[in-house]
Design a protein around this motif. Structure first.
Motif, mmCIF file in Angstrom:
data_model
loop_
_atom_site.group_PDB
_atom_site.id
_atom_site.type_symbol
_atom_site.label_atom_id
_atom_site.label_comp_id
_atom_site.label_asym_id
_atom_site.label_seq_id
_atom_site.Cartn_x
_atom_site.Cartn_y
_atom_site.Cartn_z
ATOM 1 N N ASP A 160 0.866 -1.174 0.000
ATOM 2 C CA ASP A 160 0.000 0.000 0.000
ATOM 3 C C ASP A 160 0.907 1.229 0.000
ATOM 4 O OD1 ASP A 160 -1.823 2.027 0.378
ATOM 5 O OD2 ASP A 160 -3.001 0.932 1.858
ATOM 6 N N ASN A 161 1.365 1.602 -1.196
ATOM 7 C CA ASN A 161 2.323 2.689 -1.326
ATOM 8 C C ASN A 161 1.735 4.039 -0.930
ATOM 9 O OD1 ASN A 161 4.968 1.648 -2.625
ATOM 10 N ND2 ASN A 161 3.363 0.611 -3.774
ATOM 11 N N TYR A 162 0.445 4.194 -1.129
ATOM 12 C CA TYR A 162 -0.231 5.433 -0.715
ATOM 13 C C TYR A 162 -0.135 5.586 0.806
ATOM 14 C CZ TYR A 162 -4.074 8.773 0.025
ATOM 15 O OH TYR A 162 -4.824 9.854 0.412
ATOM 16 N N ALA A 163 -0.470 4.529 1.538
ATOM 17 C CA ALA A 163 -0.407 4.584 3.006
ATOM 18 C C ALA A 163 1.022 4.743 3.491
ATOM 19 C CB ALA A 163 -1.023 3.318 3.598
ATOM 20 N N ALA A 197 1.020 10.613 -4.135
ATOM 21 C CA ALA A 197 -0.344 10.961 -3.708
ATOM 22 C C ALA A 197 -0.473 10.879 -2.193
ATOM 23 C CB ALA A 197 -1.363 10.042 -4.384
ATOM 24 N N GLY A 198 0.177 9.884 -1.584
ATOM 25 C CA GLY A 198 0.145 9.768 -0.130
ATOM 26 C C GLY A 198 0.795 10.967 0.546
ATOM 27 N N ILE A 199 1.942 11.378 0.026
ATOM 28 C CA ILE A 199 2.643 12.556 0.564
ATOM 29 C C ILE A 199 1.779 13.804 0.405
ATOM 30 C CG2 ILE A 199 4.627 14.093 0.191
ATOM 31 C CD1 ILE A 199 6.203 11.537 -0.645
ATOM 32 N N GLN A 200 1.233 13.985 -0.788
ATOM 33 C CA GLN A 200 0.452 15.193 -1.065
ATOM 34 C C GLN A 200 -0.814 15.261 -0.221
ATOM 35 O OE1 GLN A 200 0.207 14.536 -5.347
ATOM 36 N NE2 GLN A 200 1.381 16.408 -5.712
ATOM 37 N N SER A 201 -1.404 14.093 0.067
ATOM 38 C CA SER A 201 -2.631 14.102 0.869
ATOM 39 C C SER A 201 -2.371 14.643 2.272
ATOM 40 C CB SER A 201 -3.231 12.698 0.937
ATOM 41 O OG SER A 201 -2.416 11.824 1.708
#
Length: 335
Positions: A160-163, A197-201
């Motif tokens: 889960d690269n986003y998490a 996307a995870g960082i930007q969120s």
């Protein structure tokens, strides 16, 4: 020659159980499988896979496409692939593609010509040529870490690269960091998009503006880390923390930051991704995300063989857990 009966006696199970453990290990318990494999080694038993191959019309070989064989993270995945394949009676053919489409096409065609039964792709590209694309529709294929671009029909094993991107960002923000640099790998891959996307969120939640000038890089090499640091240090506002999208990039970044006389983490914090073995022995040890690479490799083989045997898959996407390893390369922002 040692036979299957001797193995069954040593393992304390029936010959039928030994046969299942060797040919379809998913049908027996892990404890039974371990007992059988220990007995196989002790007895020196060698299953007659060649006879099985002739009978079934299968090659009992799988092709693994690797974009860069010297990458230690890929080697951990391959270790898992090799072990699982051996247990199931398959040999592994490694194709070091160097990210070149022509090499991918050549290795992938082995499945179409019955020299291999299935394919594991460690990159994000579709490995078959345009001429072979229609034939490849029924080819057993699994992607690991990456997702094959534009393809939803093939199963994939990933993190889960986003998490993970969110976890790294929360970690750095907890130390007071608000000014960041990002040194990325392949900009077209799903891994890149998910981590970014995870960082930007988290940036959005914390009111931190994302500026495109924060993002540099474009490959998973040590040299990318060196060049990325050089570029980030030319910015008007120097970052206090740098995300590196793999540990090789981070190794290059640490080297170049020290060459500029900067102390880590006193002057600048650095994170990696993958937890390759050397990351724990860097100076300072690298804060990174641990991926279960060995397990990814094993699971890829299990899913691929299900496809080869035309068994239905319960799901086409499998997400494995990650662990954030906080080490000495990250710390409080300098006041």
């Amino acid at each position: 020659m040692t036979n299957i009966k001797k193995v069954s006696e040593l393992a304390g199970v029936s010959t039928a159980t030994v046969s299942r453990a060797l040919k379809n290990p998913e049908l027996v318990t892990e404890q039974t499988r371990e007992k059988v494999m220990k007995a196989v080694q002790k007895a020196g038993y060698r299953p007659n896979w060649l006879a099985t191959s002739v009978k079934t019309g299968k090659s009992n070989s799988i092709v693994v496409l690797v974009p860069n064989l010297v990458n230690p993270f890929f080697m951990r995945i391959i270790e898992g692939i090799e072990q699982a394949a051996q247990e199931k009676g398959y040999s592994v053919l490694l194709g070091d593609t160097q990210g070149k489409a022509s090499r991918e096409n050549e290795y992938a065609s082995m499945v179409l010509t019955n020299r291999a039964d299935g394919l594991i792709q460690l990159d994000h590209s579709f490995p078959f040529s345009q001429n072979d694309a229609e034939l490849a529709e029924t080819v057993p294929m699994v992607s690991v870490c990456e997702r094959i671009e534009g393809e939803k029909r093939y199963p994939f094993i990933e993190l889960d690269n986003y998490a993970a991107g969110r976890a790294l960002t929360h970690h750095l923000i907890s130390y007071g960091h608000r000014s960041f640099g990002i040194i990325a790998g392949q900009l077209t891959s799903q891994i890149h998009h998910d981590r970014l996307a995870g960082i930007q969120s988290v940036f959005k939640e914390e009111g931190i503006e994302f500026d495109q000038s924060m993002l540099v890089g474009g490959s998973y090499r040590i040299e990318t880390g060196i060049e990325g640091v050089q570029e980030l240090l030319r910015r008007e506002q120097r970052p206090t923390a740098i995300f590196c999208f793999n540990d090789d990039i981070a190794i290059g970044a640490l080297y170049e930051l020290k060459r500029h006389g900067l102390r880590i983490p006193d002057d600048i914090s650095v994170t990696g991704f993958d937890n390759v073995k050397v990351s724990a022995y860097m100076d300072p040890p690298l804060t990174t995300v641990d991926q279960p690479a060995y397990e990814m490799g094993r699971r890829a083989v299990e899913v691929l063989i299900q496809q080869i045997n035309r068994q239905p898959l319960q799901r086409t996407r499998e997400i494995l857990p990650f662990q954030l390893l906080e080490r000495g390369s990250t710390g409080p922002v300098k006041s």
